[in-house]
Design an enzyme around this catalytic site. Structure first.
Site, PDB file in Angstrom:
ATOM      1  N   GLU A 157     -53.696  19.754   0.782  1.00  0.00           N
ATOM      2  CA  GLU A 157     -52.500  20.271  -0.397  1.00  0.00           C
ATOM      3  C   GLU A 157     -52.643  19.565  -1.426  1.00  0.00           C
ATOM      4  O   GLU A 157     -51.691  19.140  -1.760  1.00  0.00           O
ATOM      5  CB  GLU A 157     -51.444  20.733   0.311  1.00  0.00           C
ATOM      6  N   GLU A 262     -55.447  28.696   8.647  1.00  0.00           N
ATOM      7  CA  GLU A 262     -54.082  28.542   9.028  1.00  0.00           C
ATOM      8  C   GLU A 262     -53.539  30.235   8.759  1.00  0.00           C
ATOM      9  O   GLU A 262     -52.375  30.259   8.138  1.00  0.00           O
ATOM     10  CB  GLU A 262     -53.246  27.796   8.574  1.00  0.00           C
TER      11      GLU A 262
HETATM   12  C1  XIL Z   1     -46.543  23.519   9.995  1.00  0.00           C
HETATM   13  C2  XIL Z   1     -46.387  23.657  11.502  1.00  0.00           C
HETATM   14  O1  XIL Z   1     -46.788  25.070  11.832  1.00  0.00           O
HETATM   15  C3  XIL Z   1     -45.105  23.523  11.943  1.00  0.00           C
HETATM   16  O2  XIL Z   1     -44.876  23.253  13.241  1.00  0.00           O
HETATM   17  C4  XIL Z   1     -44.351  22.272  11.160  1.00  0.00           C
HETATM   18  O3  XIL Z   1     -43.051  22.110  11.580  1.00  0.00           O
HETATM   19  C5  XIL Z   1     -44.535  22.276   9.716  1.00  0.00           C
HETATM   20  O4  XIL Z   1     -46.045  22.328   9.481  1.00  0.00           O
HETATM   21  N1  XIL Z   1     -49.670  23.746   5.928  1.00  0.00           N
HETATM   22  C6  XIL Z   1     -50.078  23.044   6.822  1.00  0.00           C
HETATM   23  C7  XIL Z   1     -49.723  23.059   8.197  1.00  0.00           C
HETATM   24  O5  XIL Z   1     -51.286  22.288   6.585  1.00  0.00           O
HETATM   25  O6  XIL Z   1     -49.958  21.928   8.670  1.00  0.00           O
HETATM   26  C8  XIL Z   1     -48.252  23.456   8.187  1.00  0.00           C
HETATM   27  O7  XIL Z   1     -48.070  23.369   9.589  1.00  0.00           O
HETATM   28  C9  XIL Z   1     -48.163  24.861   7.343  1.00  0.00           C
HETATM   29  C10 XIL Z   1     -48.437  24.596   5.909  1.00  0.00           C
END
Ligand code: XIL
Length: 373
Positions: A157, A262
């Site tokens: 990011e 994701e």
């Molecule tokens: C999220 C997790 O799913 C949660 O458990 C945590 O509290 C916050 O982060 N982008 C990413 C991930 O790269 O690491 C994030 O994951 C969601 C957004």
């Protein structure tokens, strides 16, 4: 004679039983030869507190990303103190079941303690000191999992919606080359590991332009980068998958792998003004923003099914480019989207329900895989 008859009858019964078995194919098997199918995993699953989780994960998925365990605040919470327990167990669990492990993530602005950017007196670090700290972190973590992690989300990011670099402490203190340095440190620590740049909304045109520029810069300098992760935190009504289609093609032109890292499809109303809003302010809106506590209406279930089918049709079209599709959670109950951006909602963004049952979207996705073999 009687024995033979009984054996024949037994075999017949077994054949009937197996053909009637309602055993579903694993997702990973349906997409064998297309791309890896991954999931994010958490402590409840890895430490066996959810008895069903491990066998289920091993059956459905062939790639695992620790949802939080390898983030800076977890794995390196204090200066000089590394906490590998959960991440080690995650890697051991994945390897036991022959699942690929993805390291997530090394350099990010979020889920990182404030001390990282300060000296012992609380003053901002110098560029050199922060680079040193970044190097120590990356070489320790990547070195610890050398040969066990297939690929790392090295930088997460780093690009803003308009395509410029996000204004983070990393950028402010080190400058633009913090990204190159992170990739170099990771490569030095495990020369065989794949290295990825990962972001959300990077299917959108402006942001994509920034990501392409970033990747080209690394490539021009001869720095290793193997892939671009499109996080895929998507919704029922956005993005238009045409833009995802276009972005996969544009990224592929860079000669890198593309992965959806994701993925989930949020079904709840999530107005943009809510992002980052005060919880106290959102409480009064909670009921209207949490409409499916008692169950998902068929109409929305159907929309979700169609959307997943459309998405996988598209991903399969690009199967030569896409190396992995990872869901951000094992089933609906585990999705972070129950708690973000508003805590305590009931969301339904994945392919399996809270009882590990496949949803209509699961069958639609499997169907696409069969059609496009
Ligand atoms: C999220 C997790 O799913 C949660 O458990 C945590 O509290 C916050 O982060 N982008 C990413 C991930 O790269 O690491 C994030 O994951 C969601 C957004």
């Amino acid at each position: 004679m009687k024995n033979r008859l009984m054996t024949a009858a037994l075999i017949l019964l077994m054949v009937i039983a197996s053909s009637c078995s309602k055993e579903e194919p694993g997702l990973k098997d349906a997409f064998e030869g297309d791309f890896l199918i991954g999931t994010a995993v958490n402590a409840t699953q890895v430490f066996g507190k959810d008895e069903k989780a491990q066998a289920f994960i091993a059956k459905q998925f062939n790639s695992v990303t620790p949802e939080d365990a390898m983030k800076w605040e977890r794995i390196h919470p204090e200066p000089g103190m590394y906490e590998f327990t959960l991440a080690d167990s995650t890697v051991a669990f994945a390897r036991k079941h022959d699942m690929t492990v993805i390291g997530h993530c090394l350099v990010w602005h979020s889920q990182i303690p404030g001390w990282v950017f300060q000296d012992s007196l609380g003053n901002p670090l110098t560029r050199d000191a922060l680079l040193e700290r970044m190097k120590d972190h990356i070489s320790t973590v990547v070195g610890h999992y050398k040969g066990q992690v297939k690929g790392w989300d090295v930088v997460n990011e780093a690009v803003d919606e308009d395509g410029s670099l996000r204004k983070t402490k990393w950028l402010e203190i080190i400058g633009e080359d913090y990204i190159e340095k992170a990739f170099e440190f990771a490569h030095d620590a495990d020369p065989d590991a794949e290295l990825y740049y990962n972001d959300y909304n990077n299917e959108e045109r402006a942001k994509r332009t920034g990501v392409i520029a970033l990747v080209k810069k690394l490539q021009d300098k001869g720095i290793r980068i193997d892939g671009i992760g499109i996080q895929g935190h998507w919704h029922l009504d956005s993005p238009d998958f045409k833009v995802v289609d276009e972005s996969i093609s544009e990224y592929a032109k860079l000669g890198v792998k593309v992965m959806v890292t994701e993925m989930e499809i949020n079904v709840l109303p999530t107005p943009v003004w809510l992002y980052g809003a005060e919880i106290s302010k959102t409480a009064e809106y909670r009921d209207s923003l949490n409409p499916y506590v008692a169950g998902l209406p068929d109409s929305v279930q159907n929309m979700l099914t169609d959307r997943y089918a459309e998405l996988f049709r598209l991903l399969l079209k690009h199967k030569e480019t896409i190396s992995r599709v990872t869901f951000w959670g094992v089933h609906d109950g585990y999705s972070w989207k129950n708690n973000w951006p508003i805590p305590g909602r009931t969301n339904y963004p994945l392919l399996f329900d809270r009882n590990y049952q496949p949803k209509p979207a699961y069958y639609a996705v499997i169907e696409q895989a069969k059609k496009m073999k």
